[in-house]
Write a protein that holds these residues in place. Structure first.
Motif, PDB file in Angstrom:
ATOM      1  N   ARG A 106      39.608  26.874  32.298  1.00 31.42           N
ATOM      2  CA  ARG A 106      38.669  26.277  33.247  1.00 31.42           C
ATOM      3  C   ARG A 106      38.941  26.774  34.665  1.00 31.42           C
ATOM      4  N   LEU A 107      40.210  26.980  35.004  1.00 31.74           N
ATOM      5  CA  LEU A 107      40.578  27.459  36.346  1.00 31.74           C
ATOM      6  C   LEU A 107      40.279  28.937  36.546  1.00 31.74           C
ATOM      7  N   THR A 108      40.124  29.670  35.463  1.00 31.34           N
ATOM      8  CA  THR A 108      39.928  31.124  35.570  1.00 31.34           C
ATOM      9  C   THR A 108      38.561  31.555  35.063  1.00 31.34           C
ATOM     10  N   TRP A 109      37.631  30.616  34.920  1.00 31.27           N
ATOM     11  CA  TRP A 109      36.306  30.956  34.378  1.00 31.27           C
ATOM     12  C   TRP A 109      35.675  32.058  35.220  1.00 31.27           C
ATOM     13  N   GLY A 110      35.155  33.066  34.569  1.00 28.72           N
ATOM     14  CA  GLY A 110      34.555  34.193  35.266  1.00 28.72           C
ATOM     15  C   GLY A 110      35.543  35.321  35.516  1.00 28.72           C
ATOM     16  N   GLY A 111      36.823  35.056  35.264  1.00 31.46           N
ATOM     17  CA  GLY A 111      37.839  36.102  35.391  1.00 31.46           C
ATOM     18  C   GLY A 111      38.503  36.210  36.735  1.00 31.46           C
ATOM     19  N   PHE A 112      38.169  35.325  37.684  1.00 27.26           N
ATOM     20  CA  PHE A 112      38.829  35.421  38.988  1.00 27.26           C
ATOM     21  C   PHE A 112      40.239  34.853  38.889  1.00 27.26           C
TER      22      PHE A 112
END
Length: 200
Positions: A106-112
């Motif tokens: 959830r904290l890294t959604w999108g790959g950032f």
């Protein structure tokens, strides 16, 4: 606001001004930056062979940097699609409470910041796609005792990171914030002891 694909088209477009092409590559990192914006930019520049402050890099080098970023993004988007499908099936089967992997995801959604590097000059040297493949493999197997990216065992607990989570085990060899759930309880305890020894 332009999306990743339209920005990538501008990077490749020889009719665009070189400054715009460089700017568009930087803007791609607002959409996908596995190490964080500054560390991913430093990585791409060093791998493609131009300086982070170079205002007129060789267009072919810009495209090479973009291609590395696109390959890594493809790896991550495939993982996210598989993750979404798995969670859908788990919910269908009655497993509603997400686990620690889900919290991290959830904290890294999108790959950032998926392999966050707090120091923008310290990051893995391998291609981004390979780093992400190693990290994904670690997420899908039993916890280990070393860094999933470089296999380094010099892990230390760091606080006040410029990312969420703001503290955690950092590999002092390749610089990534290692997801806690890919490490065994014993390895996590060692990272905390290493932090205490450094502080003493």
């Amino acid at each position: 606001m332009a999306g990743f694909r339209s920005l990538a088209r501008q990077v490749r477009d020889p009719r665009c001004d070189l400054a715009l092409r460089r700017y568009s590559l930087r803007k791609c990192l607002e959409k996908f930056a596995p190490y964080g914006h500054r560390a991913t930019w430093d990585h791409l520049c060093s791998r493609a062979g131009f300086g982070p402050e170079d205002r007129s890099p060789d267009p072919a080098r810009l495209v090479a940097a973009l291609e590395e970023l696109e390959e890594a993004r493809s790896v991550w988007l495939t993982y996210e699609a598989e993750f979404t499908e798995r969670r859908r099936k788990e919910k269908h089967d009655g497993l509603r409470r997400p686990g620690s992997v889900d919290d991290w995801h959830r904290l890294t959604w999108g790959g950032f910041g998926v392999a966050w590097c707090d120091d923008p000059r310290v990051h893995p040297h391998e291609p981004l796609a390979e780093v992400l493949r190693r990290l994904i493999a670690a997420l899908e197997r039993e916890p280990g005792s070393s860094c999933p990216v470089c296999a380094g065992e010099r892990l230390t607990w760091r606080y006040d990171l410029a990312h969420e989570p703001s503290s955690g085990p950092v590999c002092t060899d390749c610089g990534i914030l290692v997801p806690s759930h890919v490490l065994t309880p014993g390895a996590l305890a060692r990272t905390r002891r290493a932090r205490l020894l450094v502080s003493a």
